[in-house]
Design an enzyme around this catalytic site. Structure first.
Site, mmCIF file in Angstrom:
data_model
loop_
_atom_site.group_PDB
_atom_site.id
_atom_site.type_symbol
_atom_site.label_atom_id
_atom_site.label_comp_id
_atom_site.label_asym_id
_atom_site.label_seq_id
_atom_site.Cartn_x
_atom_site.Cartn_y
_atom_site.Cartn_z
ATOM 1 C CD GLU A 1 -2.846 -1.225 2.388
ATOM 2 O OE1 GLU A 1 -2.709 -0.352 3.278
ATOM 3 O OE2 GLU A 1 -3.698 -2.129 2.461
ATOM 4 C CG HIS B 1 -8.758 6.140 2.777
ATOM 5 N ND1 HIS B 1 -8.858 5.908 1.420
ATOM 6 C CD2 HIS B 1 -8.089 5.086 3.284
ATOM 7 C CE1 HIS B 1 -8.279 4.758 1.135
ATOM 8 N NE2 HIS B 1 -7.803 4.234 2.249
ATOM 9 N NE ARG C 1 -4.293 5.157 4.058
ATOM 10 C CZ ARG C 1 -4.842 4.376 4.987
ATOM 11 N NH1 ARG C 1 -5.124 4.877 6.164
ATOM 12 N NH2 ARG C 1 -5.094 3.118 4.724
ATOM 13 C CG HIS D 1 -9.555 6.402 6.949
ATOM 14 N ND1 HIS D 1 -10.549 5.447 6.898
ATOM 15 C CD2 HIS D 1 -8.377 5.726 7.012
ATOM 16 C CE1 HIS D 1 -10.000 4.236 6.926
ATOM 17 N NE2 HIS D 1 -8.689 4.384 7.006
ATOM 18 N NE ARG E 1 -4.113 4.975 10.240
ATOM 19 C CZ ARG E 1 -4.528 4.085 9.349
ATOM 20 N NH1 ARG E 1 -3.778 3.018 9.071
ATOM 21 N NH2 ARG E 1 -5.675 4.243 8.715
#
Length: 530
Positions: free
Chosen positions: A130, A246, A292, A353, A388
């Protein structure tokens, strides 16, 4: 920064008029962090887990992408640490990052021993990739339902432990404190009303606060209750300006804002705008696999350029059979809206998110209030910094759940049973004569926070939002409600105000916090706000 709560308890109570319940360890929240902490308790201790909804209502249950850990022999702790620090925008605590990354593989092996079924390929656990990760290290289950598998596994383990009890559909109104120490909590459910629960140690694992935003991936229960009640009890909140958005949330009129997992981009999905232009390379050399905060900001900028309310994920160039098997949940959701994820472009845009800020804890999950511990999204542990890294949240919940549970258990074992209660009471206030439309205030708050505290933050909009929310706080917070709808709104207002104050105080852009008047990071602001 000192925040005046204005009151100590949300509800009136007197110990002579409310039932009492005694336990050794009280765990507030039944997600991964809460259940893992309960399992770390000594079997001789009585443990009570309470959650405001059903077990399936937590953020943990809804987690799609997976859990990141060093599992491949070609991977290393140093690589995972480096990726986490880079994503965190200079605010990660490296010592905490190392603890979580080093202990992660042990927690995963433990889950596998307990029956967790992670996806496999050719007999070996399949590892995805990811955004922000330099290697494939994401373990996933049932394609895109990893959270469900972790919750199932932990719950099955708890069912084998006769010392652990779970109360579902139970709202935690406030933490009980006496002489500066947490002594338990006051709870409510529709069966028996309010109950004073006295505990030798309390663990807060109540999750995040995404519901303060109009556009969010979070379930209805994520209203920031734990952060608000901890602050009222005297705990420190830290880094509350850092809400992660997100990048890819399903954007369909009339549909819920379903998360479209980052793992799709890890498998090769492309982000394109309304004209079919693949734009991420214009913003970052890592393209779709940038962290992100970078991807979310790029999408908002591209939406502005094209004057279009969303962008699109395109998987049409990938193997259709594999994609349907890898993402069965997302495929089913999209089919309800007549979208075939292997052929049709998926409309997406950012949504609130994950909250990086929260209750300050040390390496063992201990808060600044004696007797109170915390784990998971409700905390600011130092792992995530200003942004994060994808799939580090479930890992943090497992590691800090185990640490907080073990620490609280050790403290509780040192204390003898006591079945007397301190002289605590919360007197009633005169009832207000004018009724409030709580739904209207809640909807107004969510829209206001989305406009003023979204991906891009304008200082004037933030100041106006703070003025509005402070005014609402002035007449909503002093009231004493007798139902969760009122208590939730009070918590949402309180947390929103704290977030705005923190965002206005941080005069720079860093990680998920982007200010239009200070678009770059500033070295003097490389610090935490508490």
């Amino acid at each position: 920064m000192i925040i005046d709560c204005g009151y100590r308890y949300q509800t009136p109570f007197h110990p002579k008029r409310i039932p009492h319940y005694f336990t050794d360890l009280l765990v507030i929240g039944a997600g991964v962090g809460g259940m893992r902490s309960a399992l770390a308790a000594d079997p001789r201790l009585a443990v009570l887990i309470v959650c405001k909804g059903e077990l399936q209502a937590s953020n943990s249950w809804h987690a799609q992408g997976g859990v990141a850990t060093v599992y491949d022999p070609q991977d290393s702790v140093e690589d995972h640490v480096r990726d986490t620090l880079e994503a965190g925008g200079g605010l990660c605590d490296e010592a905490i990052v190392r603890i979580v990354v080093e202990e992660g593989p042990q927690r995963i092996r433990e889950l596998i021993d307990w029956g967790a079924q992670f996806d496999r390929q050719d007999g070996r656990i399949s590892l995805g990739r990811e955004g922000g990760h330099g290697r494939n290290r994401i373990l996933h289950a049932n394609g895109d339902a990893t959270g469900r598998e972790l919750v199932r596994t932990l719950h099955e383990r708890i069912r084998c432990r006769s010392n652990i009890e779970i109360w579902e559909d139970t709202f935690t109104i406030d933490l009980l404190t006496h002489d500066g120490e947490c002594r338990g909590a006051i709870l409510w459910n529709h069966r028996h009303g309010r109950t004073l629960v006295w505990a030798k140690q309390t663990i807060l694992a109540s999750g995040g606060c995404g519901q303060i935003y109009r556009e969010t991936t979070n379930p209805e229960v994520a209203t920031g209750d734990g952060m608000a009640m901890a602050c009222r009890a005297g705990a420190e909140l830290r880094d509350m300006e850092f809400m992660q958005f997100h990048p890819t949330v399903l954007y369909i009129a009339g549909g819920a804002r379903h998360l479209i997992t980052e793992a799709m981009r890890g498998e090769g999905a492309r982000l394109v705008d309304r004209h079919g232009y693949r734009f991420m390379a214009d913003y970052d050399p890592r393209g779709e696999l940038a962290p992100r905060d970078v991807v979310a900001a790029a999408i908002v900028e591209q939406m502005t350029k094209t004057r279009h309310p969303c962008v699109y994920l395109d998987l049409s160039h990938l193997d259709a059979r594999y994609i349907r098997k890898r993402f069965p949940g997302i495929a089913a959701i999209c089919e309800e809206f007549r979208l075939d994820i292997t052929r049709d472009r998926i409309p997406v845009r950012p949504g609130a998110h994950y909250m990086m800020g929260g209750v300050t804890v040390d390496a063992d999950g201990r808060t600044g209030v004696p007797g109170l511990w915390a784990a998971g999204e409700v905390t600011s542990s130092g792992l995530h910094g200003a942004n994060r890294l994808a799939s580090n949240s479930l890992l943090e919940a497992l590691v800090f759940g185990a640490r907080a549970g073990a620490g609280a258990s050790a403290e509780a074992m040192e204390r003898e049973d006591r079945f007397d209660v301190p002289p605590l009471e919360s007197p009633p206030v005169p009832p207000a004569h004018e009724p409030l439309d709580l739904v209207d205030i809640r909807n107004s708050l969510k829209s206001l926070m989305w406009r003023a505290m979204g991906v891009r933050r304008d200082p004037e909009q933030m100041r106006e939002a703070l003025e509005d929310i402070s005014r609402w706080c002035g007449y909503v917070l002093p009231r004493q409600f007798n139902h969760p709808q009122g208590w939730e709104l009070q918590n949402m207002l309180f947390v929103s105000r704290v977030m705005l104050l923190a965002a206005l105080a941080r005069e720079e852009s860093r990680g998920c916090h982007f200010r239009t008047d200070y678009p770059q990071p500033r070295e003097e602001w490389r610090k935490h706000l508490t």
